[in-house]
Design an enzyme around this catalytic site. Sequence first.
Site, PDB file in Angstrom:
ATOM      1  N   GLU A   1      -7.182  10.163  11.762  1.00  0.00           N
ATOM      2  CA  GLU A   1      -7.706  10.778  10.733  1.00  0.00           C
ATOM      3  C   GLU A   1      -8.931  10.019   9.713  1.00  0.00           C
ATOM      4  O   GLU A   1      -8.320   8.986   9.268  1.00  0.00           O
ATOM      5  CB  GLU A   1      -7.038  11.942  10.013  1.00  0.00           C
ATOM      6  CG  GLU A   1      -7.865  12.643   9.146  1.00  0.00           C
ATOM      7  CD  GLU A   1      -8.861  13.584   9.838  1.00  0.00           C
ATOM      8  OE1 GLU A   1      -8.680  14.086  10.992  1.00  0.00           O
ATOM      9  OE2 GLU A   1     -10.167  13.366   9.449  1.00  0.00           O
TER      10      GLU A   1
ATOM     11  N   VAL B   1     -12.512  -0.110 -11.297  1.00  0.00           N
ATOM     12  CA  VAL B   1     -11.069  -0.880 -11.641  1.00  0.00           C
ATOM     13  C   VAL B   1     -10.178  -1.329 -10.694  1.00  0.00           C
ATOM     14  O   VAL B   1      -8.999  -1.581 -10.605  1.00  0.00           O
ATOM     15  CB  VAL B   1     -10.538  -0.061 -12.813  1.00  0.00           C
ATOM     16  CG1 VAL B   1     -10.052   1.281 -12.433  1.00  0.00           C
ATOM     17  CG2 VAL B   1      -9.747  -0.818 -13.724  1.00  0.00           C
TER      18      VAL B   1
ATOM     19  N   LEU C   1      -6.748   1.324  11.349  1.00  0.00           N
ATOM     20  CA  LEU C   1      -6.250   0.151  10.377  1.00  0.00           C
ATOM     21  C   LEU C   1      -7.458  -0.706  10.276  1.00  0.00           C
ATOM     22  O   LEU C   1      -7.658  -1.171   9.163  1.00  0.00           O
ATOM     23  CB  LEU C   1      -5.284  -0.745  11.097  1.00  0.00           C
ATOM     24  CG  LEU C   1      -3.791  -0.172  11.096  1.00  0.00           C
ATOM     25  CD1 LEU C   1      -2.781  -0.986  11.530  1.00  0.00           C
ATOM     26  CD2 LEU C   1      -3.189   0.532  10.101  1.00  0.00           C
TER      27      LEU C   1
ATOM     28  N   ARG D   1     -15.368   2.776 -14.351  1.00  0.00           N
ATOM     29  CA  ARG D   1     -16.067   3.107 -13.259  1.00  0.00           C
ATOM     30  C   ARG D   1     -17.697   3.187 -13.133  1.00  0.00           C
ATOM     31  O   ARG D   1     -18.177   3.978 -12.474  1.00  0.00           O
ATOM     32  CB  ARG D   1     -15.753   4.679 -13.060  1.00  0.00           C
ATOM     33  CG  ARG D   1     -14.127   4.993 -12.965  1.00  0.00           C
ATOM     34  CD  ARG D   1     -13.973   4.368 -11.421  1.00  0.00           C
ATOM     35  NE  ARG D   1     -12.606   4.848 -10.941  1.00  0.00           N
ATOM     36  CZ  ARG D   1     -12.210   4.825  -9.753  1.00  0.00           C
ATOM     37  NH1 ARG D   1     -13.199   4.773  -8.796  1.00  0.00           N
ATOM     38  NH2 ARG D   1     -10.864   5.297  -9.300  1.00  0.00           N
TER      39      ARG D   1
ATOM     40  N   VAL E   1      -3.419  15.834   4.879  1.00  0.00           N
ATOM     41  CA  VAL E   1      -4.179  15.704   6.297  1.00  0.00           C
ATOM     42  C   VAL E   1      -4.010  16.991   6.822  1.00  0.00           C
ATOM     43  O   VAL E   1      -4.870  17.575   7.588  1.00  0.00           O
ATOM     44  CB  VAL E   1      -3.827  14.338   6.899  1.00  0.00           C
ATOM     45  CG1 VAL E   1      -4.176  14.402   8.531  1.00  0.00           C
ATOM     46  CG2 VAL E   1      -4.315  13.258   6.426  1.00  0.00           C
TER      47      VAL E   1
ATOM     48  N   CYS F   1      -3.882   5.167   0.841  1.00  0.00           N
ATOM     49  CA  CYS F   1      -4.153   4.588   2.317  1.00  0.00           C
ATOM     50  C   CYS F   1      -4.568   3.253   2.331  1.00  0.00           C
ATOM     51  O   CYS F   1      -4.024   2.360   3.017  1.00  0.00           O
ATOM     52  CB  CYS F   1      -5.050   5.527   3.046  1.00  0.00           C
ATOM     53  SG  CYS F   1      -4.698   7.187   3.377  1.00  0.00           S
TER      54      CYS F   1
ATOM     55  N   ALA G   1     -10.767   0.214  10.113  1.00  0.00           N
ATOM     56  CA  ALA G   1     -11.803   0.993   9.410  1.00  0.00           C
ATOM     57  C   ALA G   1     -11.278   0.764   8.106  1.00  0.00           C
ATOM     58  O   ALA G   1     -12.207   0.578   6.893  1.00  0.00           O
ATOM     59  CB  ALA G   1     -11.776   2.277   9.807  1.00  0.00           C
TER      60      ALA G   1
END
EC number: 1.1.1.22
Length: 478
Positions: A164, A273, A224, A443, A16, A279, A226
């Site tokens: 951020e 998966v 948190l 995926r 970040v 985060c 979001a």
Amino acid sequence: MFSKVEKVTCVGAGYVGGPTCAMIAHKCPDIQVTVVDMNSEKIAEWNSEKLPIYEPGLHEIVMAARGKNLHFSSDIPKAIREADLIFISVNTPTKNYGRGKGMAPDLKYVESVARTIAQHAGAPKIVVEKSTVPVKAAESISFILREAQKNDTRLAFQVLSNPEFLAEGTAIRDLSNPDRVLIGGESTKEGQEAIHHLVSIYERWVPRDRILTTNTWSSELSKLAANAFLAQRISSINAMSAVCEATGADVREVAHAVGFDSRIGNKFLQASVGFGGSCFQKDVLSLVYLCESLNLQKVADYWMGVIDINNWQRRRFADKIIAELFNTVTDKRIAIFGFAFKKNTGDTRESSSIYVSSHLLEEHAKLAIYDPKVSEKQIRMELGNNVDKQIVEKLVTVCADPYEAAAGAHAIVVLTEWDEFKELDYSRIYSSMQHPAAIFDGRLILDQPVLRDIGFRTFAIGTAPDQAYNLFGSSGCC
Ligand SMILES: NC(=O)c1ccc[n+]([C@@H]2O[C@H](COP(=O)([O-])OP(=O)(O)OC[C@H]3O[C@@H](n4cnc5c(N)ncnc54)[C@H](O)[C@@H]3O)[C@@H](O)[C@H]2O)c1
Ligand SMILES: O=c1ccn([C@@H]2O[C@H](COP(=O)(O)OP(=O)(O)O[C@H]3O[C@H](CO)[C@@H](O)[C@H](O)[C@H]3O)[C@@H](O)[C@H]2O)c(=O)[nH]1
């Protein structure tokens, strides 16, 4: 305080701090930006040709501004002393000890930066909490800074929250064109003045109506919230993927049909998966812990479900691989395509690849792992944190290219959606593998009918069982 922000310092030169400050330097040539870190090797890398993180577009903007108005340094006291505005952008990982272990974020790095600022400030500063923190973390920072103020009348601090929202792999795009910038601060005259200073930096390139200002606690909680909403969408579609596999529905078609509703929208509905990254899990757990601390157990349980589904999806996928490989993977070579938690990054934190690989290693599969951006050292370190290091040593090979990984393998498992995996010569790969050869697409990036025509047995997450269990190729048999 001061009339204009001329010098910005960022403590924390990570995923970040580095890109965010490179963007500020790029957009504000009149502001001197210094990024500092206690890790001097990282600072040396930021000052070298090979930056410590991979992000499309980052290299260009760093090279253009570095040495002019963008500086990377290990001299933290000096950078704090000289700055008008200081971002705290240090890591806040889930605690792995003591109270709140496995749930609460570890705020020791944030607190230590607050103390360093208190010690070296020497003059008024705006302190901006950019790290993701629980609600009311700004209060602790303010408390520490106010103590310093008592002993030194030259000091004055305003603490803002400015979480951020960039995503890795698209950091530069997200920073140059953010959906919104969020700034929280106090409603006092001084608080509003500090907000105005930070707004005046962002508004050089972000339209004013996308810069939201709120009270400090709303800003902290919105970050948190979001991440919890985003993670919840992935767990929702992944939960549906299991229903699809059991019924013959196709999760891509379901996501498309559901996402067409403008109230739901079509983004972030890609079955996988499981979500990874530093985060989502950390921040949802932080929210769960916060709710538990507030005696809101029902709310805590609700959000914990998002994590439970994610863990279940990883395990379910690994179990599927084992079941499809005739219930044993012991001593079978399995090629793992992708180790990063998503494409276009070398970051492996909480990557689903770690967990699926670990489940397979526990069954004594031999893994041949390939990722275009993750080093062998990093792969071994992540796996070694999860399974016995001797098993990793014995059973894991890290390959320089996907063809090498697949040669002699019983199966390929796609765990990161790197574009290059879509363009490989799968006929060549098929002929180099053990037969029957299987592909497990975690995926949904590969063309299943084409692979089946080549001869592969295919399994793709969230797709119909007749495709998953196609043992005899597309021609059908018996
Ligand atoms: N990675 C992301 O995409 C992302 C996006 C949005 C928000 N966030 C949040 O931003 C924060 C930073 O995340 P990151 O991914 O950049 O972390 P990171 O681990 O990549 O970087 C953090 C840096 O802070 C340094 N540091 C820690 N304590 C220090 C101290 N006392 N003094 C000086 N340096 C110190 C570390 O050495 C490290 O280089 C976290 O709270 C995270 O949740 C991350
Ligand atoms: O439809 C989707 C979208 C994402 N993912 C996975 O979810 C994880 C996270 O992806 P993404 O959100 O794109 O990357 P992050 O860098 O983790 O960014 C998230 O976490 C950051 C840190 O807080 C926030 O700033 C960002 O807004 C938020 O998107 C990855 O494993 C993705 O593969 C899916 O499985 N399906």
